[in-house]
Write a protein that holds these residues in place. Structure first.
Motif, PDB file in Angstrom:
ATOM      1  N   ALA A  79      37.615  24.922  31.049  1.00  0.00           N
ATOM      2  CA  ALA A  79      36.650  26.030  31.115  1.00  0.00           C
ATOM      3  C   ALA A  79      37.226  27.202  31.902  1.00  0.00           C
ATOM      4  N   LEU A  80      37.970  26.907  32.966  1.00  0.00           N
ATOM      5  CA  LEU A  80      38.612  27.963  33.749  1.00  0.00           C
ATOM      6  C   LEU A  80      39.651  28.707  32.912  1.00  0.00           C
ATOM      7  N   VAL A  81      40.436  27.971  32.144  1.00  0.00           N
ATOM      8  CA  VAL A  81      41.475  28.582  31.301  1.00  0.00           C
ATOM      9  C   VAL A  81      40.833  29.516  30.275  1.00  0.00           C
ATOM     10  N   LEU A  82      39.807  29.037  29.582  1.00  0.00           N
ATOM     11  CA  LEU A  82      39.146  29.849  28.554  1.00  0.00           C
ATOM     12  C   LEU A  82      38.420  31.043  29.161  1.00  0.00           C
ATOM     13  N   THR A  83      37.763  30.816  30.292  1.00  0.00           N
ATOM     14  CA  THR A  83      37.027  31.895  30.951  1.00  0.00           C
ATOM     15  C   THR A  83      37.977  32.971  31.453  1.00  0.00           C
ATOM     16  N   ALA A  84      39.048  32.565  32.097  1.00  0.00           N
ATOM     17  CA  ALA A  84      40.008  33.553  32.606  1.00  0.00           C
ATOM     18  C   ALA A  84      40.601  34.353  31.454  1.00  0.00           C
ATOM     19  N   GLY A  85      40.989  33.664  30.394  1.00  0.00           N
ATOM     20  CA  GLY A  85      41.579  34.366  29.263  1.00  0.00           C
ATOM     21  C   GLY A  85      40.631  35.383  28.655  1.00  0.00           C
ATOM     22  N   ALA A  86      39.427  34.961  28.357  1.00  0.00           N
ATOM     23  CA  ALA A  86      38.476  35.854  27.683  1.00  0.00           C
ATOM     24  C   ALA A  86      37.887  36.895  28.638  1.00  0.00           C
ATOM     25  N   CYS A  87      37.346  36.436  29.740  1.00  0.00           N
ATOM     26  CA  CYS A  87      36.610  37.337  30.637  1.00  0.00           C
ATOM     27  C   CYS A  87      37.517  38.308  31.382  1.00  0.00           C
ATOM     28  N   GLU A  88      38.587  37.803  31.971  1.00  0.00           N
ATOM     29  CA  GLU A  88      39.449  38.695  32.751  1.00  0.00           C
ATOM     30  C   GLU A  88      40.112  39.738  31.862  1.00  0.00           C
ATOM     31  N   GLU A  89      40.464  39.359  30.651  1.00  0.00           N
ATOM     32  CA  GLU A  89      41.070  40.359  29.762  1.00  0.00           C
ATOM     33  C   GLU A  89      40.053  41.412  29.346  1.00  0.00           C
ATOM     34  N   PHE A  90      38.819  40.994  29.087  1.00  0.00           N
ATOM     35  CA  PHE A  90      37.784  41.972  28.765  1.00  0.00           C
ATOM     36  C   PHE A  90      37.556  42.911  29.949  1.00  0.00           C
ATOM     37  N   ILE A  91      37.444  42.346  31.148  1.00  0.00           N
ATOM     38  CA  ILE A  91      37.135  43.140  32.341  1.00  0.00           C
ATOM     39  C   ILE A  91      38.296  44.077  32.699  1.00  0.00           C
ATOM     40  N   TYR A  92      39.493  43.511  32.847  1.00  0.00           N
ATOM     41  CA  TYR A  92      40.615  44.283  33.408  1.00  0.00           C
ATOM     42  C   TYR A  92      41.412  45.076  32.383  1.00  0.00           C
ATOM     43  N   ARG A  93      41.485  44.611  31.157  1.00  0.00           N
ATOM     44  CA  ARG A  93      42.227  45.352  30.157  1.00  0.00           C
ATOM     45  C   ARG A  93      41.265  46.191  29.310  1.00  0.00           C
ATOM     46  N   GLY A  94      40.429  45.552  28.527  1.00  0.00           N
ATOM     47  CA  GLY A  94      39.551  46.288  27.616  1.00  0.00           C
ATOM     48  C   GLY A  94      38.618  47.258  28.314  1.00  0.00           C
ATOM     49  N   PHE A  95      37.815  46.765  29.241  1.00  0.00           N
ATOM     50  CA  PHE A  95      36.827  47.628  29.892  1.00  0.00           C
ATOM     51  C   PHE A  95      37.488  48.607  30.864  1.00  0.00           C
ATOM     52  N   ALA A  96      38.223  48.086  31.840  1.00  0.00           N
ATOM     53  CA  ALA A  96      38.749  48.949  32.910  1.00  0.00           C
ATOM     54  C   ALA A  96      39.682  50.036  32.380  1.00  0.00           C
ATOM     55  N   ILE A  97      40.639  49.650  31.565  1.00  0.00           N
ATOM     56  CA  ILE A  97      41.591  50.654  31.075  1.00  0.00           C
ATOM     57  C   ILE A  97      40.881  51.705  30.228  1.00  0.00           C
ATOM     58  N   GLU A  98      40.029  51.256  29.323  1.00  0.00           N
ATOM     59  CA  GLU A  98      39.371  52.217  28.425  1.00  0.00           C
ATOM     60  C   GLU A  98      38.358  53.102  29.152  1.00  0.00           C
ATOM     61  N   GLU A  99      37.579  52.538  30.081  1.00  0.00           N
ATOM     62  CA  GLU A  99      36.599  53.344  30.816  1.00  0.00           C
ATOM     63  C   GLU A  99      37.289  54.343  31.745  1.00  0.00           C
ATOM     64  N   VAL A 113      45.856  51.285  37.740  1.00  0.00           N
ATOM     65  CA  VAL A 113      44.690  50.947  38.563  1.00  0.00           C
ATOM     66  C   VAL A 113      44.147  49.582  38.155  1.00  0.00           C
ATOM     67  N   SER A 114      44.004  49.354  36.864  1.00  0.00           N
ATOM     68  CA  SER A 114      43.504  48.080  36.362  1.00  0.00           C
ATOM     69  C   SER A 114      44.404  46.923  36.785  1.00  0.00           C
ATOM     70  N   TRP A 115      45.707  47.122  36.680  1.00  0.00           N
ATOM     71  CA  TRP A 115      46.677  46.092  37.060  1.00  0.00           C
ATOM     72  C   TRP A 115      46.582  45.765  38.554  1.00  0.00           C
ATOM     73  N   VAL A 116      46.479  46.797  39.389  1.00  0.00           N
ATOM     74  CA  VAL A 116      46.374  46.575  40.839  1.00  0.00           C
ATOM     75  C   VAL A 116      45.086  45.812  41.176  1.00  0.00           C
ATOM     76  N   VAL A 117      43.980  46.211  40.578  1.00  0.00           N
ATOM     77  CA  VAL A 117      42.705  45.536  40.847  1.00  0.00           C
ATOM     78  C   VAL A 117      42.770  44.087  40.362  1.00  0.00           C
ATOM     79  N   PHE A 118      43.355  43.858  39.204  1.00  0.00           N
ATOM     80  CA  PHE A 118      43.531  42.490  38.691  1.00  0.00           C
ATOM     81  C   PHE A 118      44.330  41.653  39.685  1.00  0.00           C
ATOM     82  N   THR A 119      45.436  42.197  40.158  1.00  0.00           N
ATOM     83  CA  THR A 119      46.307  41.468  41.085  1.00  0.00           C
ATOM     84  C   THR A 119      45.570  41.131  42.379  1.00  0.00           C
ATOM     85  N   VAL A 120      44.946  42.125  42.980  1.00  0.00           N
ATOM     86  CA  VAL A 120      44.250  41.910  44.258  1.00  0.00           C
ATOM     87  C   VAL A 120      43.060  40.958  44.089  1.00  0.00           C
TER      88      VAL A 120
END
Length: 175
Positions: A79-99, A113-120
């Motif tokens: 569940a962690l693997v699937l959640t991280a893959g789907a949710c984190e990519e939506f949040i940090y790549r799709g949403f953050a970069i585009e917004e 900015v998205s990459w730094v926030v993802f890392t931290v």
């Protein structure tokens, strides 16, 4: 796990209901074979780079760490693997970069900015450590993959493959 899915649901309401944007504007669309190949290639490059980075920065996962992860039920780790893959990519790549690109009109700035926030966001509460080089390296690759393919499915697959290696395969080898 549940909190990440709630965050994604909230962001979906903002993007798709409030802003009325189409799925394609944040990288949601069909996944073609070239996207799958890019994800698998990115995962291989990411795992190799993480091994190199961990040697340079002297990050060595202990057998105790891996046994601790292995003690978590496989269903939870999956569940962690699937959640991280789907949710984190939506949040940090799709949403953050585009917004951020909508606000600043600078895709490169938004990506950094998205990459730094993802890392931290992968730091333990109140604790920055050299171990952040691992999610930082992978986050940089995922960001480049998103900018290149603009396909969240490809990024989510790469993220899930890498996380499966760290959360499922390595702990199973130690157990």
């Amino acid at each position: 796990v549940g909190l990440k899915w709630l965050v994604v649901a909230g962001l979906c309401v903002i993007v798709f209901r409030a802003q009325g944007r189409p799925l394609s504007e944040i990288g949601i669309g069909g996944v073609r074979w070239c996207d799958v190949l890019a994800a698998v290639g990115g995962a291989i490059v990411g795992i190799v780079l993480c091994a190199v980075v961990s040697r340079i920065v002297a990050i060595e996962p202990s057998a105790d760490d891996l046994q601790e992860i292995a003690a978590v039920p496989l269903s939870i780790r999956a569940a962690l693997v699937l959640t991280a893959g789907a949710c984190e990519e939506f949040i940090y790549r799709g949403f953050a970069i585009e917004e951020l690109t909508l606000l600043k009109s600078k895709r490169g700035f938004s990506a950094v900015v998205s990459w730094v926030v993802f890392t931290v966001s992968h730091a333990l509460p109140g604790k920055l450590s050299p171990a952040l080089f691992i999610p930082g390296t992978l986050g940089a690759l995922l960001t480049v993959l998103y900018l290149w393919r603009r396909n969240l499915g490809s990024c989510a697959l790469m993220h899930a493959i890498v996380d499966a290696g760290f959360l499922v395969i390595l702990p199973a080898m130690v157990k």
